[in-house]
Design a protein around this motif. Sequence first.
Motif, short mmCIF file in Angstrom:
data_model
loop_
_atom_site.label_atom_id
_atom_site.label_comp_id
_atom_site.label_asym_id
_atom_site.label_seq_id
_atom_site.Cartn_x
_atom_site.Cartn_y
_atom_site.Cartn_z
N ARG A 107 -16.20 -14.45 3.44
CA ARG A 107 -17.28 -13.53 3.08
C ARG A 107 -18.62 -14.27 3.02
NH1 ARG A 107 -15.01 -8.70 1.32
NH2 ARG A 107 -12.78 -8.87 1.00
N ILE B 26 -10.90 -12.19 -3.09
CA ILE B 26 -10.10 -12.30 -1.87
C ILE B 26 -10.99 -12.68 -0.69
CG2 ILE B 26 -8.62 -11.01 -0.26
CD1 ILE B 26 -7.94 -9.21 -2.74
N THR C 47 -17.57 -8.76 -4.09
CA THR C 47 -16.15 -8.87 -3.75
C THR C 47 -15.27 -8.37 -4.90
OG1 THR C 47 -16.59 -10.72 -2.27
CG2 THR C 47 -14.33 -10.48 -3.05
N ARG C 48 -15.58 -8.78 -6.12
CA ARG C 48 -14.81 -8.32 -7.29
C ARG C 48 -14.92 -6.81 -7.45
NH1 ARG C 48 -17.01 -12.73 -10.25
NH2 ARG C 48 -15.52 -14.41 -10.34
N ILE D 281 -15.35 -4.52 -5.24
CA ILE D 281 -14.64 -3.76 -4.22
C ILE D 281 -13.14 -4.06 -4.25
CG2 ILE D 281 -14.35 -3.44 -1.72
CD1 ILE D 281 -17.40 -3.82 -1.50
N ASN D 282 -12.77 -5.32 -4.35
CA ASN D 282 -11.36 -5.72 -4.24
C ASN D 282 -10.69 -6.04 -5.57
OD1 ASN D 282 -11.24 -5.56 -1.42
ND2 ASN D 282 -12.26 -7.51 -1.24
N LYS E 169 -16.20 -1.99 6.25
CA LYS E 169 -15.87 -2.27 4.85
C LYS E 169 -14.41 -1.97 4.55
CE LYS E 169 -18.22 -3.81 2.40
NZ LYS E 169 -18.45 -5.25 2.30
N GLN E 170 -13.57 -1.92 5.59
CA GLN E 170 -12.13 -1.76 5.44
C GLN E 170 -11.75 -0.53 4.61
OE1 GLN E 170 -9.60 -4.19 6.87
NE2 GLN E 170 -11.43 -3.99 8.11
N TYR F 254 0.79 -1.23 0.00
CA TYR F 254 0.00 0.00 0.00
C TYR F 254 0.83 1.28 0.00
CZ TYR F 254 -4.13 -2.85 1.03
OH TYR F 254 -5.14 -3.76 0.98
N GLY G 58 -6.62 -0.84 5.97
CA GLY G 58 -8.05 -1.08 6.04
C GLY G 58 -8.56 -1.15 7.47
N THR H 292 -9.56 2.06 3.25
CA THR H 292 -8.12 1.94 3.00
C THR H 292 -7.66 3.11 2.14
OG1 THR H 292 -8.42 -0.45 2.97
CG2 THR H 292 -6.35 0.36 2.11
#
Length: 163
Positions: free
Chosen positions: A151, A146, A138-139, A141-142, A33-34, A12, A29, A36
């Motif tokens: 999840r 992951i 998930t896709r 957001i990340n 919802k982390q 990061y 994060g 970051t």
Amino acid sequence: MYKTMGLITSSYDWRGGNCDREDAQKFRGRGFKQLTFRSNYADYWLYRAWIEQSSFTASWWSDPQYHAKHRALMTKIPARVDNPEVIATVPENCLDSGAWYITCLRPKVVRAIDSDSFNIPKTAAELAKEEQIIKDVTRSINGALIGLDKRIKFTRMIKGLLL
């Protein structure tokens, strides 16, 4: 612990408005919802009126010295967020930052989440639909799948609590 911190730092630093390795750890994060990256923390701090836009340069990460990884030579001023830990240490902020992130920065994800049922899936078709929604979210957001197993587990746990 060191390896985890090293992973955070190396993955990061100099991304998302983070200006160095210290930022990578400081703006890791946190929250539901982390939240970051320094840029997202700055946007959330603006939303909460904890800082003012006039206190920093918008898009400071476009400074040529940012790309050269020379923080001291940057002419654009990064947002100053002194207490990012309040996202994790104050329960209301944990949830509020997650709601802010998802509604303000990822509105398409909200529509995907809304297409899910509040009920715990019972049939194979319901399981498949729920898992596809979790994958899509998930896709979105990340960028990848992951932690998918966790999840799915946590989504079902929350549904059980809400019923």
